[in-house]
Design a protein around this motif. Structure first.
Motif, PDB file in Angstrom:
ATOM      1  N   HIS A 100      28.072 -51.766  13.951  1.00  0.00           N
ATOM      2  CA  HIS A 100      28.291 -51.073  15.222  1.00  0.00           C
ATOM      3  C   HIS A 100      28.898 -49.712  14.863  1.00  0.00           C
ATOM      4  O   HIS A 100      29.401 -49.535  13.754  1.00  0.00           O
ATOM      5  CB  HIS A 100      29.211 -51.893  16.131  1.00  0.00           C
ATOM      6  N   GLN A 116      26.136 -50.165  25.728  1.00  0.00           N
ATOM      7  CA  GLN A 116      26.821 -50.674  26.921  1.00  0.00           C
ATOM      8  C   GLN A 116      28.241 -50.158  27.070  1.00  0.00           C
ATOM      9  O   GLN A 116      28.881 -50.412  28.079  1.00  0.00           O
ATOM     10  CB  GLN A 116      26.830 -52.203  26.888  1.00  0.00           C
ATOM     11  N   ASN A 146      26.760 -48.955  20.451  1.00  0.00           N
ATOM     12  CA  ASN A 146      26.585 -49.934  21.520  1.00  0.00           C
ATOM     13  C   ASN A 146      26.309 -49.193  22.824  1.00  0.00           C
ATOM     14  O   ASN A 146      27.187 -48.520  23.356  1.00  0.00           O
ATOM     15  CB  ASN A 146      27.852 -50.778  21.653  1.00  0.00           C
ATOM     16  N   THR A 195      34.742 -55.954  17.817  1.00  0.00           N
ATOM     17  CA  THR A 195      34.091 -55.823  19.122  1.00  0.00           C
ATOM     18  C   THR A 195      33.079 -56.950  19.294  1.00  0.00           C
ATOM     19  O   THR A 195      32.879 -57.770  18.411  1.00  0.00           O
ATOM     20  CB  THR A 195      33.345 -54.483  19.239  1.00  0.00           C
ATOM     21  N   ARG A 196      32.430 -56.968  20.439  1.00  0.00           N
ATOM     22  CA  ARG A 196      31.349 -57.910  20.672  1.00  0.00           C
ATOM     23  C   ARG A 196      30.084 -57.105  20.921  1.00  0.00           C
ATOM     24  O   ARG A 196      30.080 -56.177  21.720  1.00  0.00           O
ATOM     25  CB  ARG A 196      31.685 -58.769  21.893  1.00  0.00           C
ATOM     26  N   PHE A 197      29.034 -57.409  20.178  1.00  0.00           N
ATOM     27  CA  PHE A 197      27.801 -56.626  20.277  1.00  0.00           C
ATOM     28  C   PHE A 197      26.630 -57.563  19.984  1.00  0.00           C
ATOM     29  O   PHE A 197      25.971 -57.467  18.962  1.00  0.00           O
ATOM     30  CB  PHE A 197      27.881 -55.454  19.284  1.00  0.00           C
ATOM     31  N   ASP A 198      26.407 -58.496  20.938  1.00  0.00           N
ATOM     32  CA  ASP A 198      25.385 -59.528  20.749  1.00  0.00           C
ATOM     33  C   ASP A 198      24.004 -58.927  20.511  1.00  0.00           C
ATOM     34  O   ASP A 198      23.216 -59.446  19.717  1.00  0.00           O
ATOM     35  CB  ASP A 198      25.327 -60.447  21.985  1.00  0.00           C
ATOM     36  N   GLN A 241      30.957 -43.520  20.591  1.00  0.00           N
ATOM     37  CA  GLN A 241      30.373 -44.073  19.367  1.00  0.00           C
ATOM     38  C   GLN A 241      29.100 -43.336  18.987  1.00  0.00           C
ATOM     39  O   GLN A 241      28.863 -43.041  17.818  1.00  0.00           O
ATOM     40  CB  GLN A 241      30.033 -45.549  19.568  1.00  0.00           C
ATOM     41  N   ASP A 261      30.932 -43.405  25.925  1.00  0.00           N
ATOM     42  CA  ASP A 261      30.125 -43.630  24.739  1.00  0.00           C
ATOM     43  C   ASP A 261      30.378 -42.596  23.645  1.00  0.00           C
ATOM     44  O   ASP A 261      29.515 -41.800  23.325  1.00  0.00           O
ATOM     45  CB  ASP A 261      28.647 -43.645  25.127  1.00  0.00           C
ATOM     46  N   VAL A 265      30.060 -56.484  13.384  1.00  0.00           N
ATOM     47  CA  VAL A 265      30.376 -55.953  14.712  1.00  0.00           C
ATOM     48  C   VAL A 265      31.877 -55.682  14.821  1.00  0.00           C
ATOM     49  O   VAL A 265      32.377 -55.352  15.892  1.00  0.00           O
ATOM     50  CB  VAL A 265      29.926 -56.914  15.836  1.00  0.00           C
ATOM     51  N   LEU A 292      23.121 -56.294  18.975  1.00  0.00           N
ATOM     52  CA  LEU A 292      22.931 -55.861  17.582  1.00  0.00           C
ATOM     53  C   LEU A 292      22.663 -57.071  16.682  1.00  0.00           C
ATOM     54  O   LEU A 292      21.779 -57.033  15.815  1.00  0.00           O
ATOM     55  CB  LEU A 292      24.154 -55.087  17.083  1.00  0.00           C
TER      56      LEU A 292
END
Lengths: 183, 183
Positions: free
Chosen positions: B93, B116, B114, B15-18, B122, B120, B12, B20
């Motif tokens: 990610h 969220q 992601n 970043t934080r991407f719980d 990405q 966006d 990840v 995933l």
């Protein structure tokens, strides 16, 4: 003057700047946000690597580079009044920095930290204090839409060269320049 | 273990991407990976709320599943690049840093944007690179299916970008080097 925007911005910028002729583009000033200690560390490591390469290394006759920090204009969650104050503070710091260093070239690739530096460069240019040509590189992450700092610099026509890294983006912004990707 | 190591690396980045991590850290996905001949699943989970792996006993950072798949996890590492380079497959990610790191290393990538993130871009980058045939894009919902069925051998090899074009343009702007001679 090279503005390191933190994280991926810093990585892309150093990847570009590594290919510059260090014996010509000197002295160098690396500017990072005060909250971003890592970019300073990366710039030092970068210059050390450069110093080890014959012909790339800096001229021993004077300091080849220095580092500077400016406060971030806005942290997440800050109130309007306090962000107005800290923006003014960031602007003053950027002005002092640019008027002291008098750069011929200002290399930026976002994010927001680069805006006060660019405005200072514009003022220095108008007053004849420095050449201060601005070169902006939009991130490789941007395929179809400019980032906020990209939009500001593009529409205000602040940059002498405005690089994008994808043909889709170049087609939408005709004054931008496509000259390859960094990664 | 007799068979050659084939590592899957989930990252990840910074970043934080719980979501995933949760989408990969499941028995069904582990079974899919083992079935496709992978031997290790290493998960870099960042600041995820649950610091652990649901595939392992509580508190364990590493262990082997009954089918032989070795599972391990950690939060951060200064040497993510080494993990990427040593992997047979990277699940990432869709941030530019991690994605291009894997592409330049020549490791097949499954990029998961992601959902969220507010701005966006990405997803745009993942779509663009998938369109070029150099990586596989997935969503949290399609990830298991993609891991089970995607043809990673069929991916185009990524041709890294060349900063030379930008450098030449800046040299020309500043009137330095061989570019100045050509002017």
């Amino acid at each position: 003057m090279v503005v390191l925007g933190s994280g991926g911005h810093t990585a892309e910028m150093l990847r570009l700047f590594k290919n510059f002729d260090a014996s010509v583009y000197r002295p160098r000033v690396y500017v990072a946000a005060a909250t971003d200690a890592l970019s300073g560390v990366k710039a030092t490591a970068f210059e050390k690597a450069w110093a080890g390469i014959p012909g790339k290394g800096s001229d021993p006759s004077g300091p080849a580079y220095q580092q500077a920090v400016i406060p971030r204009s806005r942290e997440v969650g800050q109130s309007w009044t306090s962000s107005a104050l800290s923006t003014a503070h960031a602007m003053l710091c950027a002005l002092a920095l640019v008027f002291r260093a008098r750069p011929d070239l200002v290399l930026v690739n976002g994010p927001g930290t680069c805006i006060p530096v660019c405005l200072s460069a514009l003022l220095a240019r108008m007053l004849g204090v420095a050449t201060a040509k601005i070169v902006y590189v939009e991130s490789i992450a941007r395929v179809y839409r400019l980032s906020l700092s990209g939009k500001i610099l593009y529409h205000a026509r602040l940059a002498s060269i405005f690089f994008v890294q994808w043909p889709e983006l170049q087609a939408k912004y005709p004054r931008s320049v496509l000259a390859g990707r960094l990664m | 273990m007799a068979d050659q190591e084939r590592r899957v690396f989930l990252t990840v980045g910074t970043t934080r991407f719980d979501a995933l991590v949760e989408a990969v850290d499941r028995a069904a996905v582990a079974a899919v990976l083992r079935r496709r001949g992978y031997t290790h699943l290493t998960m870099q989970i960042g600041a995820a709320a649950f610091q652990g792996s649901r595939l392992l006993p509580a508190g364990a950072m590493r262990g082997a599943l009954p089918d032989g798949l070795v599972v391990e996890w950690f939060d951060y590492s200064p040497s993510l690049a080494a993990h990427v380079a040593g992997a047979a497959l990277v699940v990432s990610h869709a941030g530019a840093g991690s994605v291009f790191e894997a592409l330049v290393a020549g490791v097949p990538v499954v990029a998961v944007p992601n959902p969220q993130l507010m701005d966006d871009h990405q997803a745009e980058l993942a779509r663009k690179l998938e369109g070029a045939g150099v990586l596989v894009a997935a969503t949290l919902g399609t990830l298991e299916h993609v891991l089970a069925t995607a043809d990673f051998q069929g991916l185009e090899s990524y041709v890294p970008g060349d900063p030379g074009g930008m450098v030449a343009a800046v040299d020309w702007l500043m009137g330095v080097g061989s570019a100045a001679g050509k002017k």
